[in-house]
Every structure is written in C-alpha cells, then in structure tokens.
Motif scaffolding. Structure first.
Motif, PDB file in Angstrom:
ATOM      1  N   ASN A  74      73.784  62.551  35.385  1.00 48.65           N
ATOM      2  CA  ASN A  74      74.720  63.664  35.679  1.00 48.65           C
ATOM      3  C   ASN A  74      75.210  64.162  34.540  1.00 48.65           C
ATOM      4  O   ASN A  74      76.694  64.498  34.438  1.00 48.65           O
ATOM      5  N   MET A  75      74.510  64.880  33.716  1.00 46.67           N
ATOM      6  CA  MET A  75      74.760  65.655  32.624  1.00 46.67           C
ATOM      7  C   MET A  75      75.568  64.823  31.723  1.00 46.67           C
ATOM      8  O   MET A  75      76.461  65.295  30.938  1.00 46.67           O
ATOM      9  N   GLY A  76      75.443  63.311  31.608  1.00 44.11           N
ATOM     10  CA  GLY A  76      76.020  62.701  30.630  1.00 44.11           C
ATOM     11  C   GLY A  76      77.354  61.919  30.860  1.00 44.11           C
ATOM     12  O   GLY A  76      77.957  61.266  30.118  1.00 44.11           O
ATOM     13  N   THR A  77      77.907  62.455  32.339  1.00 47.81           N
ATOM     14  CA  THR A  77      79.231  62.070  32.706  1.00 47.81           C
ATOM     15  C   THR A  77      79.103  60.466  33.208  1.00 47.81           C
ATOM     16  O   THR A  77      80.167  59.907  33.407  1.00 47.81           O
ATOM     17  N   LEU A  78      78.274  60.021  33.637  1.00 47.44           N
ATOM     18  CA  LEU A  78      77.774  58.753  34.226  1.00 47.44           C
ATOM     19  C   LEU A  78      76.613  57.857  33.429  1.00 47.44           C
ATOM     20  O   LEU A  78      75.945  58.458  32.932  1.00 47.44           O
ATOM     21  N   PHE A  79      77.010  56.641  33.655  1.00 47.90           N
ATOM     22  CA  PHE A  79      75.689  55.777  33.149  1.00 47.90           C
ATOM     23  C   PHE A  79      75.151  55.115  34.452  1.00 47.90           C
ATOM     24  O   PHE A  79      75.587  54.664  35.318  1.00 47.90           O
ATOM     25  N   GLN A  80      73.884  54.873  34.106  1.00 50.81           N
ATOM     26  CA  GLN A  80      73.190  54.098  35.272  1.00 50.81           C
ATOM     27  C   GLN A  80      72.589  52.945  34.437  1.00 50.81           C
ATOM     28  O   GLN A  80      71.993  52.722  33.644  1.00 50.81           O
ATOM     29  N   LEU A  81      72.987  51.726  34.978  1.00 51.06           N
ATOM     30  CA  LEU A  81      72.817  50.251  34.575  1.00 51.06           C
ATOM     31  C   LEU A  81      71.463  49.689  35.396  1.00 51.06           C
ATOM     32  O   LEU A  81      71.730  49.841  36.600  1.00 51.06           O
ATOM     33  N   THR A  82      70.275  49.484  34.828  1.00 44.43           N
ATOM     34  CA  THR A  82      69.421  48.817  35.664  1.00 44.43           C
ATOM     35  C   THR A  82      69.346  47.382  35.073  1.00 44.43           C
ATOM     36  O   THR A  82      69.021  46.971  34.120  1.00 44.43           O
ATOM     37  N   TYR A  83      69.324  46.316  36.064  1.00 44.28           N
ATOM     38  CA  TYR A  83      69.040  44.991  35.832  1.00 44.28           C
ATOM     39  C   TYR A  83      68.040  44.407  36.610  1.00 44.28           C
ATOM     40  O   TYR A  83      67.856  44.756  37.809  1.00 44.28           O
ATOM     41  N   GLU A  84      67.428  43.285  36.223  1.00 44.86           N
ATOM     42  CA  GLU A  84      66.519  42.560  36.866  1.00 44.86           C
ATOM     43  C   GLU A  84      67.285  41.036  37.428  1.00 44.86           C
ATOM     44  O   GLU A  84      67.630  40.571  36.629  1.00 44.86           O
ATOM     45  N   VAL A  85      67.352  41.108  38.515  1.00 41.40           N
ATOM     46  CA  VAL A  85      68.260  39.850  39.083  1.00 41.40           C
ATOM     47  C   VAL A  85      67.596  38.982  40.108  1.00 41.40           C
ATOM     48  O   VAL A  85      66.313  39.325  40.715  1.00 41.40           O
ATOM     49  N   ILE A  86      67.873  37.867  40.260  1.00 39.51           N
ATOM     50  CA  ILE A  86      67.058  36.818  41.052  1.00 39.51           C
ATOM     51  C   ILE A  86      68.337  36.255  41.941  1.00 39.51           C
ATOM     52  O   ILE A  86      69.254  35.600  41.459  1.00 39.51           O
ATOM     53  N   PRO A  87      68.398  36.736  43.548  1.00 36.95           N
ATOM     54  CA  PRO A  87      69.558  36.506  44.297  1.00 36.95           C
ATOM     55  C   PRO A  87      69.636  34.895  44.517  1.00 36.95           C
ATOM     56  O   PRO A  87      68.681  34.272  44.551  1.00 36.95           O
ATOM     57  N   MET A  88      70.632  34.374  44.864  1.00 37.03           N
ATOM     58  CA  MET A  88      70.825  33.138  45.526  1.00 37.03           C
ATOM     59  C   MET A  88      70.234  33.047  46.753  1.00 37.03           C
ATOM     60  O   MET A  88      70.360  33.955  47.273  1.00 37.03           O
ATOM     61  N   LYS A  89      69.889  31.971  47.306  1.00 38.79           N
ATOM     62  CA  LYS A  89      69.349  31.870  48.616  1.00 38.79           C
ATOM     63  C   LYS A  89      70.270  32.040  49.721  1.00 38.79           C
ATOM     64  O   LYS A  89      71.347  31.829  49.634  1.00 38.79           O
ATOM     65  N   ASP A  90      70.014  33.052  50.631  1.00 37.08           N
ATOM     66  CA  ASP A  90      70.885  33.467  51.637  1.00 37.08           C
ATOM     67  C   ASP A  90      72.059  34.171  51.100  1.00 37.08           C
ATOM     68  O   ASP A  90      73.295  34.283  51.562  1.00 37.08           O
ATOM     69  N   MET A  91      71.682  35.041  50.286  1.00 33.83           N
ATOM     70  CA  MET A  91      72.912  35.721  49.271  1.00 33.83           C
ATOM     71  C   MET A  91      73.510  36.933  50.440  1.00 33.83           C
ATOM     72  O   MET A  91      72.601  37.733  51.180  1.00 33.83           O
ATOM     73  N   ASP A  92      74.822  37.085  50.448  1.00 30.94           N
ATOM     74  CA  ASP A  92      75.475  38.046  51.694  1.00 30.94           C
ATOM     75  C   ASP A  92      75.284  39.461  50.778  1.00 30.94           C
ATOM     76  O   ASP A  92      76.158  39.713  49.656  1.00 30.94           O
ATOM     77  N   GLU A  93      74.357  40.283  50.775  1.00 27.76           N
ATOM     78  CA  GLU A  93      74.015  41.517  49.943  1.00 27.76           C
ATOM     79  C   GLU A  93      75.185  42.566  50.060  1.00 27.76           C
ATOM     80  O   GLU A  93      75.468  42.917  49.377  1.00 27.76           O
ATOM     81  N   LYS A  94      75.941  42.638  51.407  1.00 32.26           N
ATOM     82  CA  LYS A  94      76.925  43.443  51.841  1.00 32.26           C
ATOM     83  C   LYS A  94      78.013  43.100  50.901  1.00 32.26           C
ATOM     84  O   LYS A  94      78.728  43.864  50.253  1.00 32.26           O
ATOM     85  N   ALA A  95      78.598  41.722  50.972  1.00 29.50           N
ATOM     86  CA  ALA A  95      79.661  41.188  50.172  1.00 29.50           C
ATOM     87  C   ALA A  95      79.388  41.470  48.518  1.00 29.50           C
ATOM     88  O   ALA A  95      80.154  41.970  47.948  1.00 29.50           O
ATOM     89  N   PHE A  96      78.178  41.361  48.106  1.00 34.88           N
ATOM     90  CA  PHE A  96      77.693  41.437  46.859  1.00 34.88           C
ATOM     91  C   PHE A  96      77.901  42.870  46.464  1.00 34.88           C
ATOM     92  O   PHE A  96      78.631  43.087  45.322  1.00 34.88           O
ATOM     93  N   LEU A  97      77.300  44.004  47.065  1.00 31.41           N
ATOM     94  CA  LEU A  97      77.617  45.289  46.951  1.00 31.41           C
ATOM     95  C   LEU A  97      79.149  45.643  47.047  1.00 31.41           C
ATOM     96  O   LEU A  97      79.407  46.599  46.274  1.00 31.41           O
ATOM     97  N   ASP A  98      79.676  45.311  48.075  1.00 36.51           N
ATOM     98  CA  ASP A  98      81.229  45.555  48.235  1.00 36.51           C
ATOM     99  C   ASP A  98      81.971  45.100  46.971  1.00 36.51           C
ATOM    100  O   ASP A  98      83.024  45.929  46.449  1.00 36.51           O
ATOM    101  N   GLU A  99      81.602  43.995  46.416  1.00 35.95           N
ATOM    102  CA  GLU A  99      82.300  43.749  45.237  1.00 35.95           C
ATOM    103  C   GLU A  99      81.936  44.417  44.085  1.00 35.95           C
ATOM    104  O   GLU A  99      82.869  44.744  43.213  1.00 35.95           O
TER     105      GLU A  99
END
Length: 224
Positions: free
Chosen positions: A176-201
């Motif tokens: 966005n013309m240098g006004t934002l940063f995008q961070l890219t991670y490689e992740v291994i979720p825990m078993k039965d992770m609540d994706e919605k709760a994770f993204l909300d936090e």
C-alpha cells in the motif's frame, strides 16, 4: 497403408507399450493424488503423470538397445516440468517414479514396472498420511498486514504460543505504497485449533487489518 504398417516393425510394440504405460501411469497419478493430504493436487501434473510413462516407453522402444541414449532422452522429459514450474520433493519423486515405470515398460519388463509404481506409490502414500496423522504437523502460511508504526518485535508472540506448535517468519515487505507492512509466517497449528479465535486475537493486535491463513498454492513459492 498395409505395406507401411508391415515395414514399421515397431508399430505394434509401440501400441502395446503406450497402453501399458497409460495403465501404470494411472497408478502413479492415483498414488500422487492420494499422497496429497490437502486434496488439492495440480490437475496438469496428474495428467502428466498418466502420460509420461507411455511417452518414455515409446522413446525406449525407438532407441532399442542403446540404453545410454535412451536414459539421456528420458531425463530430458523428466526435467521439462522443473524448467518452468518449481516442484517440491514429492513432485520430484513422482517424476522419477513415472520415468522409471516408462523405462520398465519400454524394456518390456511389465511386472517390474507394475511392482515399482504400485509398491513405491503405496509406501509413499502411507508415509505421507502417517506423518500427518501421527505427528500432527500441518504447515500453513499466515500473512498479517500491520500499520507502519507498529513495533514488530514480539508483537504476536503470546498469541502464537497459545495457538501454534511452531512458527517462523519468512518475509517482511511493504505494501500500500509503503504505508503498511505484510508479515509472512510459516506456522504449524495445534491440533483442533480454533481458527476464528486465533484470527480474532490477531486482529486486535494488528488494528483489524487484513489477515490470511491458508496453504501455499501448489507449485508456487511460499513467500510470494
């Protein structure tokens, strides 16, 4: 037409090799599909796995007993895909499995080709599912957009430790013309992770900017 077929002594063997190569290639492609735990295999690559043994078997038939020339030509076919599309170790294994199957068919070692593609393909499928089910390591990509004034050091660590087994930052880039940063991670979720709760936090911490969690596209670089 009859005279032409009569003179072409390799016509009938080539047809037989093509049919046998297609049958064994279908086994290779089926194994490739079953070994993809995400069930999103590349359609073009599956088609390639079906026809590659047939093509290589005909090449072997044409060159006859000159095996050095045959292997060289077959190697060219095997490398064509990787000149245009990056492959992972699984893709490389199946290309060489298809190539070896085609070599067996071309040399009329049909039983060897069948055992090769079925047994090795089955072993690869079992090991792929064993790794996923018993070790629970399902690698995903997480992309988080953050404002430029946010201190990036350890900002998401507490949330990551709560929901993830492992995480590793791959790329930090501006957008966005240098006004934002995008961070890219490689992740291994825990078993039965609540994706919605994770993204909300995570949204609370990054100012409710864009977040993406998913798999890298088949055959593409994970960091793009």
């Amino acid at each position: 037409m009859t005279n032409i077929l009569a003179k072409d002594v390799l016509f009938i063997p080539s047809i037989i090799h093509i049919l046998a190569g297609l049958v064994l290639g279908a086994f290779v492609a089926l194994s490739y599909w079953l070994s993809d735990n995400r069930k999103r295999p590349s359609q073009s690559f599956i088609i390639t796995m079906v026809v590659l043994p047939a093509v290589i078997s005909v090449v072997i038939t044409m060159v006859g007993s000159n095996m050095a020339k045959a292997v060289s030509i077959a190697g060219v076919f095997a490398l064509v895909r990787f000149r245009s599309v990056p492959g992972d170790s699984r893709d490389i294994f199946y290309v060489f499995l298809a190539m070896a199957t085609g070599l067996c068919v071309g040399m009329e070692c049909y039983l060897t080709g069948f055992v090769l593609c079925v047994i090795l393909g089955l072993i690869f499928v079992l090991l792929s599912h064993f790794e996923t089910r018993h070790f629970g390591k399902e690698v995903k990509l997480l992309k988080i957009t953050v404002p430029e004034n946010l201190n990036l050091k350890g900002v998401f660590d507490e949330v990551f430790k709560k929901y993830l087994i492992e995480y590793k930052m791959l790329v930090v880039k501006t957008t966005n013309m240098g006004t934002l940063f995008q961070l890219t991670y490689e992740v291994i979720p825990m078993k039965d992770m609540d994706e919605k709760a994770f993204l909300d936090e995570l949204r609370v911490l990054n100012g409710n900017l864009q977040i993406a969690l998913g798999y890298p596209e088949q055959g593409t670089s994970a960091v793009l």
